[in-house]
Design a protein around this motif. Structure first.
Motif, PDB file in Angstrom:
ATOM      1  N   TRP A  17      35.174 -19.539  -9.221  1.00 25.95           N
ATOM      2  CA  TRP A  17      35.723 -19.118 -10.514  1.00 25.95           C
ATOM      3  C   TRP A  17      34.683 -19.372 -11.588  1.00 25.95           C
ATOM      4  O   TRP A  17      34.037 -20.431 -11.581  1.00 25.95           O
ATOM      5  N   ASP A  20      33.617 -22.875 -12.925  1.00 24.30           N
ATOM      6  CA  ASP A  20      34.146 -23.914 -12.039  1.00 24.30           C
ATOM      7  C   ASP A  20      33.019 -24.569 -11.227  1.00 24.30           C
ATOM      8  O   ASP A  20      31.887 -24.078 -11.201  1.00 24.30           O
ATOM      9  N   HIS A  47      39.694 -24.351  -5.484  1.00 19.29           N
ATOM     10  CA  HIS A  47      40.065 -22.931  -5.539  1.00 19.29           C
ATOM     11  C   HIS A  47      38.885 -22.035  -5.172  1.00 19.29           C
ATOM     12  O   HIS A  47      38.654 -20.994  -5.788  1.00 19.29           O
ATOM     13  N   HIS A  51      42.098 -20.851   0.430  1.00 14.85           N
ATOM     14  CA  HIS A  51      42.748 -22.112   0.041  1.00 14.85           C
ATOM     15  C   HIS A  51      44.224 -21.895  -0.269  1.00 14.85           C
ATOM     16  O   HIS A  51      44.670 -20.770  -0.491  1.00 14.85           O
ATOM     17  N   ASP A  53      47.398 -23.183  -2.922  1.00 14.91           N
ATOM     18  CA  ASP A  53      47.722 -23.841  -4.191  1.00 14.91           C
ATOM     19  C   ASP A  53      48.932 -24.725  -3.977  1.00 14.91           C
ATOM     20  O   ASP A  53      49.883 -24.321  -3.300  1.00 14.91           O
ATOM     21  N   HIS A  57      48.941 -27.397  -9.379  1.00 18.34           N
ATOM     22  CA  HIS A  57      47.871 -26.558  -9.930  1.00 18.34           C
ATOM     23  C   HIS A  57      48.278 -25.926 -11.263  1.00 18.34           C
ATOM     24  O   HIS A  57      47.476 -25.811 -12.176  1.00 18.34           O
ATOM     25  N   PRO A 145      41.085 -13.898  -5.056  1.00 16.64           N
ATOM     26  CA  PRO A 145      41.093 -15.311  -5.465  1.00 16.64           C
ATOM     27  C   PRO A 145      42.370 -15.787  -6.151  1.00 16.64           C
ATOM     28  O   PRO A 145      42.541 -16.983  -6.337  1.00 16.64           O
ATOM     29  N   SER A 146      43.232 -14.865  -6.549  1.00 19.31           N
ATOM     30  CA  SER A 146      44.433 -15.291  -7.274  1.00 19.31           C
ATOM     31  C   SER A 146      45.546 -14.275  -7.080  1.00 19.31           C
ATOM     32  O   SER A 146      45.289 -13.109  -6.778  1.00 19.31           O
ATOM     33  N   SER A 152      44.410 -14.295 -16.659  1.00 14.01           N
ATOM     34  CA  SER A 152      45.744 -14.750 -17.057  1.00 14.01           C
ATOM     35  C   SER A 152      45.740 -16.236 -17.395  1.00 14.01           C
ATOM     36  O   SER A 152      45.159 -17.050 -16.675  1.00 14.01           O
ATOM     37  N   LYS A 153      46.381 -16.601 -18.464  1.00 17.15           N
ATOM     38  CA  LYS A 153      46.559 -18.022 -18.799  1.00 17.15           C
ATOM     39  C   LYS A 153      47.985 -18.479 -18.477  1.00 17.15           C
ATOM     40  O   LYS A 153      48.212 -19.642 -18.150  1.00 17.15           O
ATOM     41  N   LEU A 155      49.858 -17.355 -15.992  1.00 17.35           N
ATOM     42  CA  LEU A 155      50.023 -17.379 -14.531  1.00 17.35           C
ATOM     43  C   LEU A 155      51.461 -17.047 -14.099  1.00 17.35           C
ATOM     44  O   LEU A 155      52.093 -17.795 -13.341  1.00 17.35           O
ATOM     45  N   HIS A 158      52.073 -16.979 -10.255  1.00 17.16           N
ATOM     46  CA  HIS A 158      52.116 -18.328  -9.672  1.00 17.16           C
ATOM     47  C   HIS A 158      53.477 -18.988  -9.960  1.00 17.16           C
ATOM     48  O   HIS A 158      54.133 -19.509  -9.061  1.00 17.16           O
ATOM     49  N   GLU A 170      45.474 -18.112  -0.841  1.00 17.04           N
ATOM     50  CA  GLU A 170      44.594 -17.184  -1.558  1.00 17.04           C
ATOM     51  C   GLU A 170      43.220 -17.112  -0.898  1.00 17.04           C
ATOM     52  O   GLU A 170      42.813 -18.016  -0.168  1.00 17.04           O
TER      53      GLU A 170
HETATM   54  N1  LIG Z   1      44.875 -19.853 -10.305  1.00 16.59           N
HETATM   55  C1  LIG Z   1      43.627 -19.698  -9.599  1.00 16.59           C
HETATM   56  C2  LIG Z   1      42.555 -20.605 -10.123  1.00 16.59           C
HETATM   57  C3  LIG Z   1      42.270 -20.493 -11.556  1.00 16.59           C
HETATM   58  O1  LIG Z   1      42.985 -19.851 -12.296  1.00 16.59           O
HETATM   59  C4  LIG Z   1      41.066 -21.175 -12.008  1.00 16.59           C
HETATM   60  C5  LIG Z   1      40.298 -21.912 -11.127  1.00 16.59           C
HETATM   61  C6  LIG Z   1      39.176 -22.566 -11.553  1.00 16.59           C
HETATM   62  C7  LIG Z   1      38.769 -22.485 -12.863  1.00 16.59           C
HETATM   63  C8  LIG Z   1      39.511 -21.740 -13.747  1.00 16.59           C
HETATM   64  C9  LIG Z   1      40.653 -21.078 -13.323  1.00 16.59           C
HETATM   65  N2  LIG Z   1      41.422 -20.343 -14.187  1.00 16.59           N
HETATM   66  C10 LIG Z   1      41.003 -20.191 -15.486  1.00 16.59           C
HETATM   67  O2  LIG Z   1      41.622 -19.543 -16.292  1.00 16.59           O
HETATM   68  C11 LIG Z   1      43.812 -20.057  -8.168  1.00 16.59           C
HETATM   69  O3  LIG Z   1      44.898 -20.428  -7.811  1.00 16.59           O
HETATM   70  O4  LIG Z   1      42.881 -20.034  -7.387  1.00 16.59           O
END
Ligand SMILES: N[C@@H](CC(=O)c1ccccc1NC=O)C(=O)O
Ligand SMILES: [Zn+2]
Ligand SMILES: [Zn+2]
Length: 208
Positions: A17, A20, A47, A51, A53, A57, A145-146, A152-153, A155, A158, A170
């Motif tokens: 990500w 990250d 992530h 993987h 969740d 998370h 990956p998602s 999205s903030k 989510l 999720h 994911e």
């Molecule tokens: N929801 C994603 C991960 C994610 O959103 C994320 C992972 C690492 C750094 C930032 C992330 N999201 C940032 O908005 C997931 O589940 O893999």
């Protein structure tokens, strides 16, 4: 016994990500240094690659990996192809028979360059979680990956899946697998505090 590996390889080229923690493996204590063994050190975001969740998370009060029901990560799964869609909702799955399916894997084939993090992915629309829940599905797996849009903030997917008791897997690699029914094995590590876990995900065909 034939196992089909549906995990993405983890090495320094594995995309993460944006912003990250990069993946890194190194021998931190070599055989020459220790006199007996190579000892590796692993640094990665949870992530990365294939993987699961856990609810922590996206929910501070949510369960950690150790609290999850392991039974959901082993057992019969149906893989269906939903490629070519920019998002996936209840109407997109109307043509598929999901009776008796507990674990559903969605093949979008949209992550075309595995060495780059995608810029846009198909996401799950709000009406999908209740639709899957009504059919008894407890785990959803995706090859992106998602389950939400990458930017999205809130989510929504999720949270919606969690509210409907559906576990999230994911970053699968599904391009080389034919749609159909398999046994899925994708067990998380026993991480007591974690918001997710890398998994080695495999499918075992029922007929081979
Ligand atoms: N929801 C994603 C991960 C994610 O959103 C994320 C992972 C690492 C750094 C930032 C992330 N999201 C940032 O908005 C997931 O589940 O893999
Ligand atoms: Zn994740
Ligand atoms: Zn996620």
């Amino acid at each position: 016994m034939t196992l089909i590996d549906i995990s993405r390889p983890l090495d320094q080229r594995t995309p993460t990500w944006p912003g990250d923690t990069p993946f890194s493996y190194e021998v931190s204590w070599s055989k020459e240094q220790s006199g007996s063994v190579n000892v590796g050190k692993l640094t990665m975001s949870i992530h990365t690659g294939t993987h699961i969740d856990s609810p922590f998370h996206f929910d501070n009060d949510g369960r950690k990996v150790m609290d999850l029901d392991l039974e959901l990560y082993v057992g019969p799964a149906r893989l269906i192809d939903v490629s070519g869609l920019s998002s996936i909702g209840a109407e997109d799955l109307a043509a598929y028979e999901l009776e008796g399916v507990t674990r559903l894997l969605l093949r979008t084939s949209s992550w075309t360059n595995p060495d780059e993090f995608p810029s846009e992915i198909p996401f799950l629309r709000a009406d999908l979680a209740p639709y899957l829940h009504a059919r008894g599905i407890r785990l959803i797996g995706v090859d992106v990956p998602s389950v939400d849009p990458l930017d999205s903030k809130e989510l929504a997917a999720h949270h919606g899946l969690h509210a409907h008791d559906i576990h999230i897997l994911e970053g699968l690699a599904l391009d080389h697998v034919a749609p159909g029914d398999y046994e899925l094995i994708a067990l998380p590590l026993p991480l007591a505090e974690a918001d997710g876990s890398p998994v080695r995900a495999v499918l075992r065909p029922f007929t081979s």
